[in-house]
Design an enzyme around this catalytic site. Sequence first.
Site: not given
Ligand SMILES: Cc1ncc(COP(=O)(O)O)c(C=O)c1O
Lengths: 147, 147, 408, 408
Positions: C123, C199, C202, C225, C367
Amino acid sequence: MSNLEDLYREVILDHYRTPRNKGELPPPATCTEGSNPLCGDEIKIFLDVSDGVVNDVRFTGHGCSISQASASMMTAAVKGKSLDDVRAIARRFKQLMTIEEHDGSAPADVKLGDIEALQGVVKYPVRIKCAVLGWNTLLEGLATAQA
Amino acid sequence: MSNLEDLYREVILDHYRTPRNKGELPPPATCTEGSNPLCGDEIKIFLDVSDGVVNDVRFTGHGCSISQASASMMTAAVKGKSLDDVRAIARRFKQLMTIEEHDGSAPADVKLGDIEALQGVVKYPVRIKCAVLGWNTLLEGLATAQA
Amino acid sequence: MSLDIAALRKEFPMLQRQVGGKPIHYLDSANSSHKPNCVIDTMSQFMREGYAPIGRSSYTLASEASTTYEAARAKVAHFINARSPREVVFTKNATESLNLAAQSWGRANLGKGDVVVLTHMEHHANIVPWQMLAAEKSLEIRWVPLTADFQLDLTSLDSILRGAKVFAFTSMSNVLGTINPVRELCDAAHRAGAIAVVDGCQSVPHMTTDVQAWGADMLAFSSHKMCGPTGVGVFWAPEAMLDSMPPFLGGGGMISDVRLDSFTCAELPAKFEAGTPPIVEVIGLGAAVDFLSGIGMSEVRRHEIELTNYAYRALKDRYGDDITIHGATNPELRGATFSFAFRGVHPHDVSQVLDQHNVYVRAGHHCAKPLMRLIGANATARASMYLYSDENDVDALVDALDDVSSIF
Amino acid sequence: MSLDIAALRKEFPMLQRQVGGKPIHYLDSANSSHKPNCVIDTMSQFMREGYAPIGRSSYTLASEASTTYEAARAKVAHFINARSPREVVFTKNATESLNLAAQSWGRANLGKGDVVVLTHMEHHANIVPWQMLAAEKSLEIRWVPLTADFQLDLTSLDSILRGAKVFAFTSMSNVLGTINPVRELCDAAHRAGAIAVVDGCQSVPHMTTDVQAWGADMLAFSSHKMCGPTGVGVFWAPEAMLDSMPPFLGGGGMISDVRLDSFTCAELPAKFEAGTPPIVEVIGLGAAVDFLSGIGMSEVRRHEIELTNYAYRALKDRYGDDITIHGATNPELRGATFSFAFRGVHPHDVSQVLDQHNVYVRAGHHCAKPLMRLIGANATARASMYLYSDENDVDALVDALDDVSSIF
Ligand SMILES: Cc1ncc(COP(=O)(O)O)c(C=O)c1O
Ligand SMILES: Cc1ncc(COP(=O)(O)O)c(C=O)c1O
């Protein structure tokens, strides 16, 4: 009206108003500083240790009644005692100051005398830090004095 | 069942399925890229401008039906037109695509013809960006072509 | 199924919502999840009956609020099997957590030519912070490629990692649902002398997390999430790691002393929590963790595997080769999130038509533009499910796709 | 008084709370304020009926949520008289906003030997970020001193500012309540060629804010001190300024494109809002702004002046020289926040005794240690009031202090 008698016992207020062993000791006595970032309390503990005995101890600092009285009572309790005794007293005191279960590592038979008056502090968790400030600084000081 | 007839009018789907003026133009025609960061749509507009007239225009790119159809209709509408006319058409189209009040700066008498079919997009605010992508890129391209 | 999904759904007020007189089918949980009553009520009840600033003031209400706040930290620590609540730092979202990793640890430990390894399925939140640091410090970024079916290609992992200082990777792809072998990746990082930054955005909401079993060095995830409120994320690292890191944001709460010429840092985890934290949100996250723990993460996972199976079969039975579902086909190897291509129709148009049927999927690059380039699309349509999703939601998706065919 | 405070208080559920069967007297609003029903209800209603991720997804619910979110931004912009909502960036708190100023603008524009000017009455949030940057970049930090009664000493301001690049100052002291002449300070900064960074945490909740009239270059403040939720802060700067600044946190939402070797930034204000924002909290802040605007900030200010007057008289009438109230005496020149020393009793003991009477003041250094050193104390007791405070609260404070005398 006040339900604070438990916290502000007479013997505590006495040590606060008339602190014992307040002042400095010249080198070679060691000087150790402690502080409580949350409330800004600061303390210095001066220690004269030789042959495994705390010959003399003094403290200076600013703080609330609990931190000052606790430090004063601490100096009175440890002066002239062997390092082992001092450590046992400190451990016992810190047990008194925890809301958690004791792990049994400090001898329950150590007598704290007047210092027991501080046990009312445990009901006011934010003040525990005040009560233990002098004691933690003492323990640090002992490590320095022996090093 | 679907209430999408407003959005996906037949003429739009026709331009989407059979885009007009799709392809590239060789230099000295200019090439201008545009993209829509949110959905990833990308477009290139090729312009052959001389003597104040858009002699030829082509486009390539990937995108949804709205962005592709809008680009196709745009090329059909501006090809062979004078720069002034092209700008007037573009202004008029962008007026059509706003939910806000018109500021009256574009002549209301400019006729958009088929392109009016895109006005259903206004009811779907997130799709407006798709519809205007080709047009914004065209305007950038005109600036380059004249520079 | 052992979970009573019908009963569970009643706990989520948003799932009762109708649009145009018809129920909604929310298939965008990988983006953000809905909140159960217990979370919403905990937050509003706290604001009504318990609100007070934490940490700094000492009167009864403030100390009660601090206790509630710290209890939430302990719940989160337990949820991910951290050794101690002191390892749990609250941030604003996973993105801040990953920036904290790059800016605090990275800036202190990386220099010219040092190597950071990422994967092609990250991401942007786990790419851009490292790119920013790379530009500042002249780092090299290497990428772990993907196999033809979009799994991590581990064949040359050791050589890619050779000499690397950081290996930052996702535990589950937000686009494909692919579950990565976190333990194995952490081990590979350590063999190469790199730290392993996970990370967990998910996977943490959907399956059991055990940072100790993983042997990870850092973990980032978001509350919103996992049934929790927006406005709070988590950064986890072992105490020794946190101790070694310089502070990230400066301000109140994270200092021990401030003089005109310098400052000293507070203890953990305060050192990384500058300013007034998201008090109400952290407490809401605590309620979300209680909720999830009450259900059991293995139950959540089991439900999602069954649902993924069901969705696969339903989509393939109806549409055969007209639908391409990217990524792994074995539901045991993936989360309940899948990107798909449908009859060459642009994802934006797919989602627009589905929207008309109250079927809410996300269309876009999610993203993850580097991954999109590999998939060879500017965008995909993505359906993502959670513990409250059910077969009705899947059926609605399958039926609505028919309308896509009829228009395009 | 033109405000019906009794009616207003009914809007704040926390003010109805009793402890030990008695009403509470909350005098810690400079730390954080309570939340009116409209804010709490807006948040929970949104989570129940409107929640959806914003910005990235395009289905009906998501686009409705985006519209609500952006409407809150427009409200905030209007509240501070920004030229456009694009100038309003949402952060997690004022502390993050000030770190953003230092890390983004500062790191891009400041180099060895450059001068940042602060004042002796700053909150740590407006000191530590600059100290961190100063350590990294070898900057010089200069300090505007205070007069004997703890006002900014402006006599040599121009010479202190000479050659400076940044002048960062608070619009109102969180310890003393002192209101600083923001317009004058911005002008002085500009004369010297410096930018003016205003820490508006304490003034924005309590009086009218007009960034254009100030001529400020940046402004930071927090939602939780102005009847809004925790977990959201504001960073404001003119568009040209924001355009010129590099991004602060990297991740989703703030990019326009990401390739393996680089990324490009999104438009304003998205560029500075990496990751999922505090969606629910921003919408709650919007409700708080509506609430405050409905009352009128000049009414709020008028009420607080009257209450400050009342408190001064009541305390001085009863305790005379036994109480020292630090700072300005003219209530027109200060906010409804005051630090005091009482008969040499340590502030911690003062607040402990007051707590017993349900009078909640803060004792400590108030995250302003440099100022504490000037006051010559490790800590002060601080009472701070807000639009919902009333004469009862003051009377309770005055009465409870009697008990302090009786114990010590
Ligand atoms: C794999 C992953 N990493 C990072 C993020 C970023 O999370 P957030 O937008 O809550 O900071 C997301 C979600 O958008 C994600 O799915
Ligand atoms: C003057 C001032 N600046 C900055 C801050 C920091 O605000 P926050 O803790 O909400 O980030 C505060 C409040 O604590 C303050 O009073």
